[in-house]
Every structure is written in C-alpha cells, then in structure tokens.
Design a protein around this motif. Structure first.
Motif, short mmCIF file in Angstrom:
data_model
loop_
_atom_site.label_atom_id
_atom_site.label_comp_id
_atom_site.label_asym_id
_atom_site.label_seq_id
_atom_site.Cartn_x
_atom_site.Cartn_y
_atom_site.Cartn_z
N SER A 253 0.86 -1.19 0.00
CA SER A 253 0.00 0.00 0.00
C SER A 253 0.89 1.23 0.00
O SER A 253 1.90 1.27 0.69
CB SER A 253 -0.94 0.01 1.22
OG SER A 253 -0.21 -0.11 2.42
N ALA B 245 -5.18 3.45 0.25
CA ALA B 245 -4.82 2.07 -0.09
C ALA B 245 -4.69 1.21 1.16
O ALA B 245 -5.08 0.03 1.16
CB ALA B 245 -3.52 2.04 -0.88
N ARG B 246 -4.19 1.79 2.24
CA ARG B 246 -4.09 1.03 3.48
C ARG B 246 -5.48 0.67 4.01
O ARG B 246 -5.73 -0.46 4.44
CB ARG B 246 -3.30 1.83 4.52
CG ARG B 246 -1.80 1.92 4.26
CD ARG B 246 -1.16 2.98 5.16
NE ARG B 246 0.30 2.99 5.10
CZ ARG B 246 1.01 3.57 4.14
NH1 ARG B 246 0.40 4.19 3.13
NH2 ARG B 246 2.34 3.55 4.19
#
Length: 223
Positions: free
Chosen positions: A39, A44-45
C-alpha cells in the motif's frame, strides 16, 4: 480464540517488505500468519483492511502511520477487529507539528529538491539502507505519500478509549521521531492494552525485536 492471521500496514514511505521482516517470525511463534498488503497511500491502506475483512474479526495493526490507520479503521469498524498490534504511534489526533509529521514534510521537500539520493545523503547505517530501498520502490508516489502522511490525523485518546479489544503497543525508548510518551498515552487510553518497549539499536541488530515487543504485548493484553 487466537486469530489465524494478522493484517499489518507499513509506516510512511515504508513497505510490506519491512513489515514482513519485523512481524513474520514473532507472529508465527504465536500461531498467527502475517498478511502484509502492499500500500502506498492512506486510502490504499484502508482499502487493504476492507478487502481482508471476510466476516471474521481481524487482528490488525502496523507501524507508525500504519498503526494510526489500523486504529482508525478499528474505531470505525469495531465489530471487524479482534485485536490490534500498534508499533510506534507518532501522534494523537491532528499532527500539529509532531516530529514524525514534520520529518515527513521536510523529506517531501528534500526529495522534490534534490531527489532520493540527495535527501538521504546524510542518513547512514541500517536506517539509511532501509530508507533507500523503500523510497526507491515508491517512484513517483513517494512525495505524495510523504505529504499525505504529514497531515493525516491519528485517532484521539477518546476514540482509543472506546476500543475494547486486546492491544499490544510497542515503542522505542530512544526515538525522538516516535516519542515513547505518545505510545504510553495510547496504552493508557486503551482499556485492554499492554506496552512493551525496545530500542532503535535493537531494531538495527534484529528487525524482529519490534515485532516481538508488539506481539508479546498483545498476547499479554489478551490474557
């Protein structure tokens, strides 16, 4: 019941390679398999945690920014979280000039001005080698990732107080960028937490030292 796997997130401009080096062995000794999704951004995480959710509560966490994101996800979705591994939380709530936030902003400016090699010219030893490896992998995503991290809020102490799952908190006693006082404040706020500490020198000699501290703390908190 011990979760079968843990989903752990990297810190600012760090990556899944570092997460694996820190946590794979300590988690395996606890009977837990590591999932370290790649990520590059906060979005994205969070998406990686959402994607890992399959209806069974997860053990989640991360290092620095990754710890912030995992704790925030747990606050938003408490029913999805079975426990937390929080290594090196760097601030609480808004950054407000926290050392790690200031370092991220300064690093973004330096990379923009002189590139990765120039920005890290004076960073030596294992830390310099680690940053050169990870930062190079980011490519054009590096400056946006550093800039985003510098302004991203962490959970407040009041939000942390609402988390009732077992939490292992790990800190360095000698890291001015991730002050141990922040980790202690998080551990004090979390109802079921244990804090373990180690040092930067320990991490330089053995990457798993930080993972062991977090996993041992979590197991102690779980009773």
């Amino acid at each position: 019941m011990t979760p079968s796997h843990a989903v752990l997130l990297p810190g600012t401009a760090s990556d899944e390679v570092f997460i694996a080096s820190v946590f794979t062995t300590p988690l395996a000794h606890a009977g837990v398999m590591l999932e370290a999704p790649p990520s590059r951004s906060v979005t994205a995480r969070l998406a990686a945690l959402d994607a890992a959710w399959d209806g069974v509560p997860l053990l989640v966490g991360g290092v620095s920014l990754g710890a912030h994101v995992a704790a925030s996800w747990a606050v938003a979705h408490p029913e999805r979280c079975a426990g937390l591994l929080l290594a090196l939380p760097a601030w609480t709530g808004a950054p407000h000039g926290a050392p790690a936030a200031s370092a991220a902003a300064a690093s973004a400016a330096a990379v923009t001005g002189v590139g990765v090699a120039g920005a890290l010219a004076d960073v030596t030893g294992w830390l310099g080698a680690e940053l050169r490896r990870a930062w190079t992998r980011y490519g054009d995503d590096l400056v946006p990732a550093l800039t985003e991290a510098a302004t991203c809020p962490a959970p407040t102490l009041a939000q942390l107080a609402g988390l009732t799952v077992p939490v292992g908190v790990a800190a360095f006693e000698d890291d001015p960028v991730h002050p141990a006082e922040v980790a202690r404040a998080w551990a004090d706020a979390l109802p079921r937490s244990v804090l373990r500490t180690t040092t930067l020198a320990d991490l330089g000699a053995d990457r798993t030292s930080l993972g062991r501290a977090a996993v041992d703390a979590w197991r102690a908190a779980a009773g």
